[in-house]
Design a protein around this motif. Sequence first.
Motif, PDB file in Angstrom:
ATOM      1  N   UNK A 189       0.830  -1.206   0.000  1.00 37.75           N
ATOM      2  CA  UNK A 189       0.000   0.000   0.000  1.00 37.75           C
ATOM      3  C   UNK A 189       0.867   1.259   0.000  1.00 37.75           C
ATOM      4  N   UNK A 190       2.014   1.192   0.674  1.00 40.73           N
ATOM      5  CA  UNK A 190       2.909   2.352   0.742  1.00 40.73           C
ATOM      6  C   UNK A 190       3.417   2.736  -0.644  1.00 40.73           C
ATOM      7  N   UNK A 191       3.748   1.736  -1.463  1.00 41.25           N
ATOM      8  CA  UNK A 191       4.251   2.014  -2.810  1.00 41.25           C
ATOM      9  C   UNK A 191       3.129   2.445  -3.755  1.00 41.25           C
ATOM     10  N   UNK A 192       1.979   1.790  -3.659  1.00 42.96           N
ATOM     11  CA  UNK A 192       0.892   2.164  -4.568  1.00 42.96           C
ATOM     12  C   UNK A 192       0.443   3.600  -4.339  1.00 42.96           C
ATOM     13  N   UNK A 193       0.552   4.077  -3.100  1.00 42.83           N
ATOM     14  CA  UNK A 193       0.165   5.459  -2.807  1.00 42.83           C
ATOM     15  C   UNK A 193       1.046   6.463  -3.543  1.00 42.83           C
ATOM     16  N   UNK A 194       2.303   6.084  -3.783  1.00 43.50           N
ATOM     17  CA  UNK A 194       3.233   6.989  -4.464  1.00 43.50           C
ATOM     18  C   UNK A 194       2.729   7.335  -5.865  1.00 43.50           C
ATOM     19  N   UNK A 195       2.118   6.364  -6.529  1.00 42.21           N
ATOM     20  CA  UNK A 195       1.678   6.547  -7.912  1.00 42.21           C
ATOM     21  C   UNK A 195       0.160   6.643  -8.038  1.00 42.21           C
ATOM     22  N   UNK A 196      -0.523   6.844  -6.919  1.00 43.44           N
ATOM     23  CA  UNK A 196      -1.984   6.813  -6.948  1.00 43.44           C
ATOM     24  C   UNK A 196      -2.576   7.900  -7.840  1.00 43.44           C
ATOM     25  N   UNK A 197      -2.022   9.110  -7.791  1.00 48.09           N
ATOM     26  CA  UNK A 197      -2.551  10.188  -8.626  1.00 48.09           C
ATOM     27  C   UNK A 197      -2.361   9.869 -10.106  1.00 48.09           C
ATOM     28  N   UNK A 198      -1.195   9.313 -10.453  1.00 48.95           N
ATOM     29  CA  UNK A 198      -0.962   8.904 -11.841  1.00 48.95           C
ATOM     30  C   UNK A 198      -1.954   7.813 -12.250  1.00 48.95           C
ATOM     31  N   UNK A 199      -2.237   6.909 -11.315  1.00 45.92           N
ATOM     32  CA  UNK A 199      -3.174   5.825 -11.615  1.00 45.92           C
ATOM     33  C   UNK A 199      -4.585   6.366 -11.841  1.00 45.92           C
ATOM     34  N   UNK A 200      -4.989   7.319 -11.026  1.00 45.43           N
ATOM     35  CA  UNK A 200      -6.317   7.910 -11.201  1.00 45.43           C
ATOM     36  C   UNK A 200      -6.436   8.605 -12.561  1.00 45.43           C
ATOM     37  N   UNK A 201      -5.359   9.263 -12.977  1.00 33.47           N
ATOM     38  CA  UNK A 201      -5.379   9.907 -14.294  1.00 33.47           C
ATOM     39  C   UNK A 201      -5.454   8.868 -15.411  1.00 33.47           C
ATOM     40  N   UNK A 202      -4.748   7.746 -15.235  1.00 35.52           N
ATOM     41  CA  UNK A 202      -4.798   6.678 -16.237  1.00 35.52           C
ATOM     42  C   UNK A 202      -6.181   6.026 -16.268  1.00 35.52           C
ATOM     43  N   UNK A 203      -6.793   5.858 -15.097  1.00 37.46           N
ATOM     44  CA  UNK A 203      -8.151   5.310 -15.026  1.00 37.46           C
ATOM     45  C   UNK A 203      -9.130   6.237 -15.746  1.00 37.46           C
ATOM     46  N   UNK A 204      -8.955   7.526 -15.541  1.00 34.31           N
ATOM     47  CA  UNK A 204      -9.824   8.501 -16.210  1.00 34.31           C
ATOM     48  C   UNK A 204      -9.686   8.396 -17.726  1.00 34.31           C
ATOM     49  N   UNK A 205      -8.459   8.180 -18.180  1.00 34.20           N
ATOM     50  CA  UNK A 205      -8.204   8.092 -19.622  1.00 34.20           C
ATOM     51  C   UNK A 205      -8.780   6.814 -20.236  1.00 34.20           C
ATOM     52  N   UNK A 206      -8.590   5.694 -19.558  1.00 33.09           N
ATOM     53  CA  UNK A 206      -8.968   4.406 -20.151  1.00 33.09           C
ATOM     54  C   UNK A 206     -10.375   3.934 -19.769  1.00 33.09           C
ATOM     55  N   UNK A 207     -10.825   4.275 -18.553  1.00 32.28           N
ATOM     56  CA  UNK A 207     -12.073   3.689 -18.045  1.00 32.28           C
ATOM     57  C   UNK A 207     -13.282   4.609 -18.174  1.00 32.28           C
ATOM     58  N   UNK A 208     -13.041   5.893 -18.404  1.00 33.59           N
ATOM     59  CA  UNK A 208     -14.155   6.842 -18.365  1.00 33.59           C
ATOM     60  C   UNK A 208     -15.289   6.434 -19.300  1.00 33.59           C
ATOM     61  N   UNK A 209     -14.974   6.140 -20.554  1.00 33.18           N
ATOM     62  CA  UNK A 209     -16.021   5.830 -21.539  1.00 33.18           C
ATOM     63  C   UNK A 209     -16.740   4.514 -21.237  1.00 33.18           C
ATOM     64  N   UNK A 210     -16.021   3.390 -21.037  1.00 33.30           N
ATOM     65  CA  UNK A 210     -16.744   2.145 -20.722  1.00 33.30           C
ATOM     66  C   UNK A 210     -17.480   2.212 -19.388  1.00 33.30           C
ATOM     67  N   UNK A 211     -16.945   2.982 -18.450  1.00 27.80           N
ATOM     68  CA  UNK A 211     -17.625   3.138 -17.159  1.00 27.80           C
ATOM     69  C   UNK A 211     -18.975   3.826 -17.351  1.00 27.80           C
ATOM     70  N   UNK A 212     -18.979   4.885 -18.153  1.00 26.23           N
ATOM     71  CA  UNK A 212     -20.228   5.611 -18.394  1.00 26.23           C
ATOM     72  C   UNK A 212     -21.223   4.742 -19.164  1.00 26.23           C
ATOM     73  N   UNK A 213     -20.726   3.974 -20.128  1.00 26.28           N
ATOM     74  CA  UNK A 213     -21.609   3.103 -20.906  1.00 26.28           C
ATOM     75  C   UNK A 213     -22.280   2.060 -20.021  1.00 26.28           C
ATOM     76  N   UNK A 214     -21.558   1.608 -18.999  1.00 26.98           N
ATOM     77  CA  UNK A 214     -22.085   0.565 -18.123  1.00 26.98           C
ATOM     78  C   UNK A 214     -22.978   1.119 -17.026  1.00 26.98           C
ATOM     79  N   UNK A 215     -22.609   2.276 -16.472  1.00 21.94           N
ATOM     80  CA  UNK A 215     -23.311   2.788 -15.284  1.00 21.94           C
ATOM     81  C   UNK A 215     -24.194   3.996 -15.553  1.00 21.94           C
ATOM     82  N   UNK A 216     -23.983   4.664 -16.710  1.00 19.25           N
ATOM     83  CA  UNK A 216     -24.678   5.922 -17.029  1.00 19.25           C
ATOM     84  C   UNK A 216     -24.360   7.010 -16.002  1.00 19.25           C
ATOM     85  N   UNK A 217     -23.183   6.903 -15.400  1.00 19.46           N
ATOM     86  CA  UNK A 217     -22.726   7.882 -14.412  1.00 19.46           C
ATOM     87  C   UNK A 217     -21.310   8.337 -14.768  1.00 19.46           C
ATOM     88  N   UNK A 218     -20.969   9.541 -14.314  1.00 19.68           N
ATOM     89  CA  UNK A 218     -19.599  10.023 -14.493  1.00 19.68           C
ATOM     90  C   UNK A 218     -18.694   9.353 -13.464  1.00 19.68           C
TER      91      UNK A 218
END
Length: 370
Positions: free
Chosen positions: A278-307
């Motif tokens: 957990x200590x190491x993953x926290x170091x890159x958590x902001x980068x991971x959230x940005x990557x999730x936004x880039x890759x998951x935003x569209x399929x997430x919205x298609x599945x949930x109809x939510x942002x």
Amino acid sequence: MDLQKIKENICKTGFKLEHEIASILRTEGWILITNRYYLDDHEESVREIDILAYKCRKVSGIPVYTAIIISCKKSESNYWALLSRDIEINDPNTNWQPFKGYSSDNATSYYLVQPDWEENYHNRMIKMCPGIFSPPEVDIFAFQEINKEKSTCQNDKNIFNSVTSLMKAQAYELNILNTSNKNRKKPVVYQFNLISVIDSELIRLKFNNDEILASPIESEDYLSKYILNKKESTSRIKFITAKNFKEKIKEYSTLHIENAQLIEDLNKEFFKDIIQSHEKTRVLLQDFREAIDKHLWSPYYSTTKKALNLENIDITWNQKTNEAAIELDEPREIVSALNDDDTCIRAAKKALLEVYKYTGDVCFEEALIF
């Protein structure tokens, strides 16, 4: 115009020495920045450092720089005497293993802030570069220039200027790196070294009880304690005679190879089983959230109809299923729908690979909110 005398007089200055040192460095493969000026904000004056030499090697996509800041001094009339005593290796007020460097690479920075970093770095480097990292043989507490003809003490002005110019130039370079937005966006690692070259003889004057032991030397290590920008720090400065520089600089080339290998090893160690830390993953958590936004935003919205709400996304390790788990602050129905959607799973895997270099399985989980 007596051109011969002009040449002879120029040779009495430090310019010829500076040229010779630069030539040795270039032959050894170092890239040079000469006569670099910086602002001494303490004295409100412009200072010059003779030579900034560096080598660069890219490992794991990270440029690794080994830098040497060099002061060149020549004295035809004076020896340089370094006054010293026995070292107290257990002195709690002295850092015998200082490290001066910079990293904008998250993986490397994780290790640089660890309390045992300096000790671990020295313990590793001393094996291949003992001439650079072995503990000093003596504790230098003062300097003096000694007249060669009369053996009389002069002053410490030139030696003091050499030392202070090195320390301030290093602080200036580190400050530029720490405040540069350009370098923050790109991973890069620097390690700094300080050398004072004297074209004269070096003398060790060691105080031992009631006697003083005098001996000629070719090099000596000085641990300089100083306060810059209201922060106390220690730097290691190596005094080297000009005639011994060519041999000594070879070890710094070895150091550069070792620095690059170290960063590569740290990078591999950092990402090995990273999701389970957990200590190491926290170091890159902001980068991971940005990557999730880039890759998951569209399929997430298609599945949930939510942002997609990035603020509550976290990454953890599911010990029961032995896979990465992306925690979301969403109800069980939405989490279940995401796990059943192959497009969402593939998007999550892309983000994990991009940031954490993780290639295993992944699932979505409900976040535990306390």
